[in-house]
Structure formats: structure tokens, C-alpha cells
Write a protein that holds these residues in place. Structure first.
Motif, PDB file in Angstrom:
ATOM      1  N   MET A   1       0.830  -1.180   0.000  1.00 37.81           N
ATOM      2  CA  MET A   1       0.000   0.000   0.000  1.00 37.81           C
ATOM      3  C   MET A   1       0.872   1.241   0.000  1.00 37.81           C
ATOM      4  N   ASP A   2       0.418   2.247  -0.696  1.00 34.18           N
ATOM      5  CA  ASP A   2       1.197   3.473  -0.765  1.00 34.18           C
ATOM      6  C   ASP A   2       0.890   4.378   0.426  1.00 34.18           C
ATOM      7  N   SER A   3       1.654   5.448   0.528  1.00 32.11           N
ATOM      8  CA  SER A   3       1.495   6.349   1.674  1.00 32.11           C
ATOM      9  C   SER A   3       0.166   7.094   1.623  1.00 32.11           C
ATOM     10  N   ASN A   4      -0.369   7.300   0.415  1.00 32.33           N
ATOM     11  CA  ASN A   4      -1.652   7.995   0.319  1.00 32.33           C
ATOM     12  C   ASN A   4      -2.777   7.177   0.934  1.00 32.33           C
ATOM     13  N   THR A   5      -2.693   5.858   0.842  1.00 29.39           N
ATOM     14  CA  THR A   5      -3.717   5.010   1.453  1.00 29.39           C
ATOM     15  C   THR A   5      -3.695   5.172   2.968  1.00 29.39           C
ATOM     16  N   GLY A   6      -2.505   5.179   3.556  1.00 28.88           N
ATOM     17  CA  GLY A   6      -2.385   5.388   4.994  1.00 28.88           C
ATOM     18  C   GLY A   6      -2.860   6.762   5.414  1.00 28.88           C
ATOM     19  N   ARG A   7      -2.578   7.758   4.575  1.00 26.17           N
ATOM     20  CA  ARG A   7      -3.027   9.115   4.888  1.00 26.17           C
ATOM     21  C   ARG A   7      -4.546   9.220   4.810  1.00 26.17           C
ATOM     22  N   ARG A   8      -5.137   8.578   3.799  1.00 24.97           N
ATOM     23  CA  ARG A   8      -6.601   8.597   3.687  1.00 24.97           C
ATOM     24  C   ARG A   8      -7.253   7.852   4.840  1.00 24.97           C
ATOM     25  N   ALA A   9      -6.651   6.739   5.240  1.00 28.30           N
ATOM     26  CA  ALA A   9      -7.179   5.983   6.376  1.00 28.30           C
ATOM     27  C   ALA A   9      -7.094   6.808   7.656  1.00 28.30           C
ATOM     28  N   ALA A  10      -5.991   7.533   7.828  1.00 29.33           N
ATOM     29  CA  ALA A  10      -5.854   8.393   9.007  1.00 29.33           C
ATOM     30  C   ALA A  10      -6.892   9.510   8.983  1.00 29.33           C
ATOM     31  N   TRP A  11      -7.141  10.081   7.810  1.00 24.15           N
ATOM     32  CA  TRP A  11      -8.135  11.147   7.707  1.00 24.15           C
ATOM     33  C   TRP A  11      -9.533  10.615   8.007  1.00 24.15           C
ATOM     34  N   ASP A  12      -9.843   9.447   7.491  1.00 23.52           N
ATOM     35  CA  ASP A  12     -11.146   8.837   7.734  1.00 23.52           C
ATOM     36  C   ASP A  12     -11.349   8.567   9.226  1.00 23.52           C
ATOM     37  N   THR A  13     -10.318   8.063   9.873  1.00 30.24           N
ATOM     38  CA  THR A  13     -10.399   7.791  11.308  1.00 30.24           C
ATOM     39  C   THR A  13     -10.443   9.096  12.096  1.00 30.24           C
ATOM     40  N   TYR A  14      -9.711  10.103  11.639  1.00 29.94           N
ATOM     41  CA  TYR A  14      -9.752  11.423  12.278  1.00 29.94           C
ATOM     42  C   TYR A  14     -11.178  11.976  12.271  1.00 29.94           C
ATOM     43  N   LEU A  15     -11.846  11.863  11.136  1.00 31.98           N
ATOM     44  CA  LEU A  15     -13.223  12.356  11.052  1.00 31.98           C
ATOM     45  C   LEU A  15     -14.146  11.589  11.995  1.00 31.98           C
ATOM     46  N   ALA A  16     -13.929  10.275  12.101  1.00 27.14           N
ATOM     47  CA  ALA A  16     -14.755   9.479  13.009  1.00 27.14           C
ATOM     48  C   ALA A  16     -14.542   9.904  14.459  1.00 27.14           C
ATOM     49  N   VAL A  17     -13.299  10.218  14.818  1.00 27.91           N
ATOM     50  CA  VAL A  17     -13.019  10.647  16.193  1.00 27.91           C
ATOM     51  C   VAL A  17     -13.527  12.064  16.418  1.00 27.91           C
ATOM     52  N   ASN A  18     -13.164  12.961  15.517  1.00 34.33           N
ATOM     53  CA  ASN A  18     -13.442  14.376  15.732  1.00 34.33           C
ATOM     54  C   ASN A  18     -14.924  14.713  15.591  1.00 34.33           C
ATOM     55  N   HIS A  19     -15.559  14.186  14.566  1.00 31.54           N
ATOM     56  CA  HIS A  19     -16.950  14.558  14.308  1.00 31.54           C
ATOM     57  C   HIS A  19     -17.953  13.552  14.852  1.00 31.54           C
ATOM     58  N   GLY A  20     -17.490  12.383  15.216  1.00 32.90           N
ATOM     59  CA  GLY A  20     -18.395  11.395  15.781  1.00 32.90           C
ATOM     60  C   GLY A  20     -18.261  11.299  17.287  1.00 32.90           C
ATOM     61  N   LEU A  21     -17.109  10.805  17.719  1.00 41.07           N
ATOM     62  CA  LEU A  21     -16.893  10.533  19.139  1.00 41.07           C
ATOM     63  C   LEU A  21     -16.854  11.809  19.978  1.00 41.07           C
ATOM     64  N   LEU A  22     -16.053  12.773  19.572  1.00 39.45           N
ATOM     65  CA  LEU A  22     -15.942  13.998  20.370  1.00 39.45           C
ATOM     66  C   LEU A  22     -17.252  14.781  20.404  1.00 39.45           C
ATOM     67  N   ARG A  23     -17.958  14.799  19.307  1.00 39.18           N
ATOM     68  CA  ARG A  23     -19.246  15.505  19.290  1.00 39.18           C
ATOM     69  C   ARG A  23     -20.228  14.858  20.255  1.00 39.18           C
ATOM     70  N   ALA A  24     -20.273  13.528  20.259  1.00 39.47           N
ATOM     71  CA  ALA A  24     -21.180  12.827  21.173  1.00 39.47           C
ATOM     72  C   ALA A  24     -20.774  13.043  22.630  1.00 39.47           C
ATOM     73  N   LEU A  25     -19.473  13.037  22.892  1.00 43.73           N
ATOM     74  CA  LEU A  25     -19.010  13.254  24.266  1.00 43.73           C
ATOM     75  C   LEU A  25     -19.326  14.664  24.748  1.00 43.73           C
ATOM     76  N   ARG A  26     -19.108  15.637  23.898  1.00 44.82           N
ATOM     77  CA  ARG A  26     -19.345  17.028  24.297  1.00 44.82           C
ATOM     78  C   ARG A  26     -20.829  17.362  24.394  1.00 44.82           C
ATOM     79  N   ASN A  27     -21.668  16.628  23.657  1.00 44.04           N
ATOM     80  CA  ASN A  27     -23.116  16.840  23.759  1.00 44.04           C
ATOM     81  C   ASN A  27     -23.701  16.200  25.004  1.00 44.04           C
ATOM     82  N   GLY A  28     -22.920  15.393  25.691  1.00 49.43           N
ATOM     83  CA  GLY A  28     -23.413  14.730  26.897  1.00 49.43           C
ATOM     84  C   GLY A  28     -24.289  13.529  26.594  1.00 49.43           C
ATOM     85  N   ASP A  29     -24.075  12.898  25.440  1.00 46.12           N
ATOM     86  CA  ASP A  29     -24.863  11.716  25.087  1.00 46.12           C
ATOM     87  C   ASP A  29     -24.579  10.583  26.061  1.00 46.12           C
ATOM     88  N   SER A  30     -25.509   9.656  26.141  1.00 40.90           N
ATOM     89  CA  SER A  30     -25.369   8.535  27.070  1.00 40.90           C
ATOM     90  C   SER A  30     -24.324   7.542  26.562  1.00 40.90           C
TER      91      SER A  30
END
Length: 141
Positions: A1-30
Motif C-alpha cells: 500500500m502506498d502512503s496515500n492510502t495510509g493518509r486517507r485511512a488516518a483522515w477517515d479515522t480522524y473524522l470518526a473521532v473528531n466529528h463522531g466521538l468527540l461531538r457525542a461526548l461534548r453533547n453529553g450523550d449517554s
């Protein structure tokens, strides 16, 4: 796999953490809402960890710690750990040219521009000693 694949995977995971997990935590979700989101993040990190040789193991450990913090219901620590994971994933997605977070001063540039330190007392003594050896005709150390 090339470095762009790793970078895209990191970006995809970043979005899941930043816009999914952190948003739910800061909203006070259960925990019932946060658990599947965190599970998705953990799966992504474990799947893509081999693409990030230096940081993959660290992110796996951080994801395991995040699961433990969710079970202990320590939201403040979980938010802090999620922010740290998010920053590392952002840097991985930016590639090897981006050493630091964009909000920070580029420390590599600051290091190369730094003036050489002034010789301390030991360096001055050594220089004086070498000068005396030259005057006496002795070889240098």
C-alpha cells in the motif's frame, strides 16, 4: 500500500473521532450512544494500525484506554484522550512533511534558525589550553 492510502485511512479515522466521538461526548450523550461510535473508531484504528508503523501501536493502546475510560464513565479523561488521538490522526493524514499541528509554530524551522550557543567556561578553558600547547609545540588532544 502506498502512503496515500495510509493518509486517507488516518483522515477517515480522524473524522470518526473528531466529528463522531468527540461531538457525542461534548453533547453529553449517554454511554449507549457513545459505545457504538467508540467501537467504530477502535475497529478503524485496529484495521489501519499497520499503515502507521510508529504511531499504530500507540493509537491501539489509546483506543483500548478509551474503551476502559468509557466503562469507568470518566468523560473528562475520555475527551482528553480523544483529542490527543484526533491530533495524532490529523498529523498522520497530513503526511510526513507536516511534523506539527497547524496551530503550533513549526519547531523544525525554529531549530534550524537558532543561533549557536556561546562557548561556555569549559570550551573557553579547552581553547586556552590548546593555545598553550601550540605555543609549547605540543600536539593537540
Amino acid at each position: 500500500m502506498d502512503s496515500n492510502t495510509g493518509r486517507r485511512a488516518a483522515w477517515d479515522t480522524y473524522l470518526a473521532v473528531n466529528h463522531g466521538l468527540l461531538r457525542a461526548l461534548r453533547n453529553g450523550d449517554s454511554a449507549e450512544v457513545i459505545n457504538p461510535i467508540l467501537g467504530e473508531v477502535v475497529i478503524r484504528i485496529r484495521r489501519y494500525a499497520l499503515m502507521w508503523p510508529a504511531d499504530g501501536l500507540m493509537l491501539i493502546a489509546a483506543a483500548s484506554g478509551a474503551v476502559r475510560l468509557l466503562r469507568q464513565d470518566d468523560r473528562e479523561a475520555l475527551i482528553g484522550l480523544s483529542v490527543a488521538m484526533s491530533r495524532r490522526l490529523y498529523l498522520l493524514s497530513a503526511g510526513p512533511d507536516r511534523l506539527h499541528h497547524p496551530g503550533r509554530r513549526n519547531q523544525r524551522a525554529a531549530w534550524t534558525k537558532r543561533a549557536k550557543p556561546v562557548a561556555g567556561i569549559n570550551e573557553r578553558r579547552k581553547a586556552r589550553h590548546r593555545g598553550q600547547q601550540h605555543e609549547k609545540g605540543l600536539p593537540d588532544d
